[in-house]
Write a protein that holds these residues in place. Structure first.
Motif, mmCIF file in Angstrom:
data_model
loop_
_atom_site.group_PDB
_atom_site.id
_atom_site.type_symbol
_atom_site.label_atom_id
_atom_site.label_comp_id
_atom_site.label_asym_id
_atom_site.label_seq_id
_atom_site.Cartn_x
_atom_site.Cartn_y
_atom_site.Cartn_z
ATOM 1 N N ARG A 296 0.838 -1.198 0.000
ATOM 2 C CA ARG A 296 0.000 0.000 0.000
ATOM 3 C C ARG A 296 0.876 1.252 0.000
ATOM 4 N N PRO A 297 0.506 2.265 -0.752
ATOM 5 C CA PRO A 297 1.336 3.482 -0.820
ATOM 6 C C PRO A 297 1.621 4.093 0.544
ATOM 7 N N GLU A 298 0.616 4.134 1.421
ATOM 8 C CA GLU A 298 0.835 4.760 2.723
ATOM 9 C C GLU A 298 1.802 3.950 3.579
ATOM 10 N N ALA A 299 1.765 2.624 3.449
ATOM 11 C CA ALA A 299 2.683 1.787 4.221
ATOM 12 C C ALA A 299 4.103 1.936 3.696
ATOM 13 N N LYS A 300 4.260 1.937 2.376
ATOM 14 C CA LYS A 300 5.586 2.112 1.784
ATOM 15 C C LYS A 300 6.226 3.415 2.252
ATOM 16 N N THR A 301 5.486 4.501 2.119
ATOM 17 C CA THR A 301 6.022 5.816 2.470
ATOM 18 C C THR A 301 6.354 5.911 3.944
ATOM 19 N N ALA A 302 5.418 5.487 4.772
ATOM 20 C CA ALA A 302 5.565 5.673 6.210
ATOM 21 C C ALA A 302 6.634 4.773 6.807
ATOM 22 N N LEU A 303 6.623 3.508 6.455
ATOM 23 C CA LEU A 303 7.542 2.577 7.105
ATOM 24 C C LEU A 303 8.990 2.912 6.777
ATOM 25 N N MET A 304 9.286 3.165 5.512
ATOM 26 C CA MET A 304 10.663 3.497 5.146
ATOM 27 C C MET A 304 11.106 4.792 5.829
ATOM 28 N N ALA A 305 10.199 5.752 5.939
ATOM 29 C CA ALA A 305 10.552 7.041 6.534
ATOM 30 C C ALA A 305 10.839 6.921 8.028
ATOM 31 N N VAL A 306 9.958 6.241 8.755
ATOM 32 C CA VAL A 306 10.160 6.161 10.200
ATOM 33 C C VAL A 306 11.348 5.268 10.550
ATOM 34 N N VAL A 307 11.599 4.245 9.753
ATOM 35 C CA VAL A 307 12.777 3.412 10.003
ATOM 36 C C VAL A 307 14.046 4.240 9.806
#
Length: 208
Positions: A102-113
């Motif tokens: 999902r676009p929101e998961a891709k963006t968010a997870l990579m960013a917070v990691v």
């Protein structure tokens, strides 16, 4: 699906579950439309239809808010009972990959990691809000396999906990890398090969 752990207790006026849900949904929508760098708490509050003070009372900053928004996505994961340990693993891996796509998961997870590499409190929040909440799937799957006679029981709780951690790391690490780093599909064939390797070790590759 409800959260696998209860929300932290807070003093004062009780939190509104409706407001929380609206804020987290608005956060995910903003991530898709604006991306990590342009997302602001003010924009999220406007999208959610709440006052900024309502949002700031709940989350100290963008990092914490995004982690909780992603954690809610992963709480959708369930371990299916498909009749065997291998089939159960394949089912949950495909679910996990679908969420990561999902676009929101891709963006968010990579960013917070990425942010967590220099922010220990954020790293701890990722562990408690996402990682620890999903490790219960490993425990559930192992217990089910033991009841079927597919896995031996583990008498030592310390060893059992370490094994659960290792299994989670292997599964999560492989699927995250495949989906977000390599940008390759996690399809039925890959999932079946991965599950065979997970259950049988390196000797599985010689018989595949």
């Amino acid at each position: 699906m409800q959260s696998r752990t209860s929300a932290p207790h807070t003093t004062g006026r009780p939190r509104s579950a409706t407001a929380d849900a609206a804020i987290l949904e608005a956060t995910r929508a903003a991530l898709v439309e604006l991306g990590w760098s342009k997302l602001t708490l003010g924009d999220v509050a406007t999208r959610a239809g709440v006052a900024k003070t309502t949002l700031y009372r709940r989350w100290a900053g963008k990092n914490e808010l995004v982690v909780d928004a992603v954690a809610e996505l992963f709480d959708e994961l369930e371990l299916p009972d498909r009749g065997s340990l291998a089939a159960d693993i394949e089912g949950v891996v495909l679910q996990f990959a679908a969420i990561l796509s999902r676009p929101e998961a891709k963006t968010a997870l990579m960013a917070v990691v990425a942010e967590s590499t220099r922010d220990e409190p954020l790293r701890e929040r990722i562990r408690t809000s996402i990682v620890d909440r999903q490790k219960c799937l490993v425990l559930e799957g192992r217990a089910r396999a033991q009841l079927r006679g597919e896995l031996p029981p583990e008498a030592d709780p310390v060893t059992a906990a370490r094994t659960a951690d290792l299994i989670f790391d292997v599964v999560a690490g492989a699927v995250v890398h495949r989906t977000l780093v390599s940008a390759e599909p996690v399809d039925t064939d890959w999932t079946r090969s991965f599950t065979r390797l997970l259950l049988n070790g390196l000797t599985a590759s010689a018989t595949a």
